[in-house]
Write a protein that holds these residues in place. Sequence first.
Motif, PDB file in Angstrom:
ATOM      1  N   ALA A   1     -21.999  46.350 -14.724  1.00 24.38           N
ATOM      2  CA  ALA A   1     -21.652  47.763 -14.859  1.00 24.38           C
ATOM      3  C   ALA A   1     -20.831  48.216 -13.652  1.00 24.38           C
ATOM      4  CB  ALA A   1     -22.923  48.594 -14.972  1.00 24.38           C
ATOM      5  N   VAL A   2     -19.985  49.199 -13.890  1.00 23.16           N
ATOM      6  CA  VAL A   2     -19.252  49.841 -12.803  1.00 23.16           C
ATOM      7  C   VAL A   2     -19.578  51.328 -12.836  1.00 23.16           C
ATOM      8  CG1 VAL A   2     -17.387  48.149 -12.657  1.00 23.16           C
ATOM      9  CG2 VAL A   2     -17.179  50.050 -14.244  1.00 23.16           C
ATOM     10  N   GLU A   3     -19.371  51.977 -11.704  1.00 26.04           N
ATOM     11  CA  GLU A   3     -19.711  53.385 -11.561  1.00 26.04           C
ATOM     12  C   GLU A   3     -18.466  54.200 -11.225  1.00 26.04           C
ATOM     13  OE1 GLU A   3     -22.836  54.445 -12.050  1.00 26.04           O
ATOM     14  OE2 GLU A   3     -23.602  52.399 -12.325  1.00 26.04           O
ATOM     15  N   ILE A   4     -18.515  55.481 -11.490  1.00 23.98           N
ATOM     16  CA  ILE A   4     -17.428  56.373 -11.098  1.00 23.98           C
ATOM     17  C   ILE A   4     -17.205  56.231  -9.596  1.00 23.98           C
ATOM     18  CG2 ILE A   4     -16.768  58.807 -10.858  1.00 23.98           C
ATOM     19  CD1 ILE A   4     -18.286  59.275 -13.529  1.00 23.98           C
TER      20      ILE A   4
ATOM     21  N   THR B   1      -9.407  36.621 -11.190  1.00 26.24           N
ATOM     22  CA  THR B   1     -10.488  37.178 -10.384  1.00 26.24           C
ATOM     23  C   THR B   1     -10.616  38.683 -10.596  1.00 26.24           C
ATOM     24  OG1 THR B   1      -9.058  37.551  -8.472  1.00 26.24           O
ATOM     25  CG2 THR B   1     -10.212  35.437  -8.572  1.00 26.24           C
ATOM     26  N   LEU B   2     -11.823  39.182 -10.397  1.00 23.30           N
ATOM     27  CA  LEU B   2     -12.093  40.609 -10.447  1.00 23.30           C
ATOM     28  C   LEU B   2     -13.065  40.950  -9.324  1.00 23.30           C
ATOM     29  CD1 LEU B   2     -12.653  43.039 -13.269  1.00 23.30           C
ATOM     30  CD2 LEU B   2     -14.492  42.793 -11.622  1.00 23.30           C
ATOM     31  N   SER B   3     -12.695  41.958  -8.535  1.00 21.41           N
ATOM     32  CA  SER B   3     -13.553  42.434  -7.449  1.00 21.41           C
ATOM     33  C   SER B   3     -13.876  43.901  -7.680  1.00 21.41           C
ATOM     34  CB  SER B   3     -12.846  42.297  -6.097  1.00 21.41           C
ATOM     35  OG  SER B   3     -12.566  40.951  -5.821  1.00 21.41           O
ATOM     36  N   VAL B   4     -15.086  44.289  -7.299  1.00 16.94           N
ATOM     37  CA  VAL B   4     -15.513  45.683  -7.350  1.00 16.94           C
ATOM     38  C   VAL B   4     -15.875  46.083  -5.932  1.00 16.94           C
ATOM     39  CG1 VAL B   4     -17.172  47.326  -8.301  1.00 16.94           C
ATOM     40  CG2 VAL B   4     -16.373  45.413  -9.710  1.00 16.94           C
ATOM     41  N   ASN B   5     -15.167  47.087  -5.413  1.00 11.89           N
ATOM     42  CA  ASN B   5     -15.395  47.556  -4.035  1.00 11.89           C
ATOM     43  C   ASN B   5     -15.327  46.415  -3.030  1.00 11.89           C
ATOM     44  OD1 ASN B   5     -15.788  50.214  -4.980  1.00 11.89           O
ATOM     45  ND2 ASN B   5     -17.926  49.749  -5.437  1.00 11.89           N
TER      46      ASN B   5
END
Length: 120
Positions: free
Chosen positions: A89-92, A40-44
């Motif tokens: 996409a991911v952001e700084i 799994t991968l989570s962003v925020n």
Amino acid sequence: MKPKKLGRPWDVAKGFDYSAPCGAIVPSDEVTLGPDTPLTLSVNGQLKQNSTIGKMIWSVSEIISTLSKYFKLKPGDLIFTGTPAGVSAVEIGDLIHIECGTLPPCIFEMGEKEQPRQPV
């Protein structure tokens, strides 16, 4: 990923400075990764990718076997593969959280781009 859409080599879109964060390296005899092992991968905190090892095109042993025909693999070598559906996409400043079975999680914050060095 404009180069990919244009049918051009897109290595630069996939491989660039700081583009390969890694979690802890664990000896293979200390972990079990079977076909049902979750990945799994989570962003925020939002789940973006959710799959299992068994959904990979080739098994881990097939990947190692094939690569070892072309390269001398040694302990500590890293093998990079593709990722499950849900790439975005991911952001700084984004907080990334990756888990794969019983491996230690890989957690990091997207940092600032390194500034180019000025000539002396």
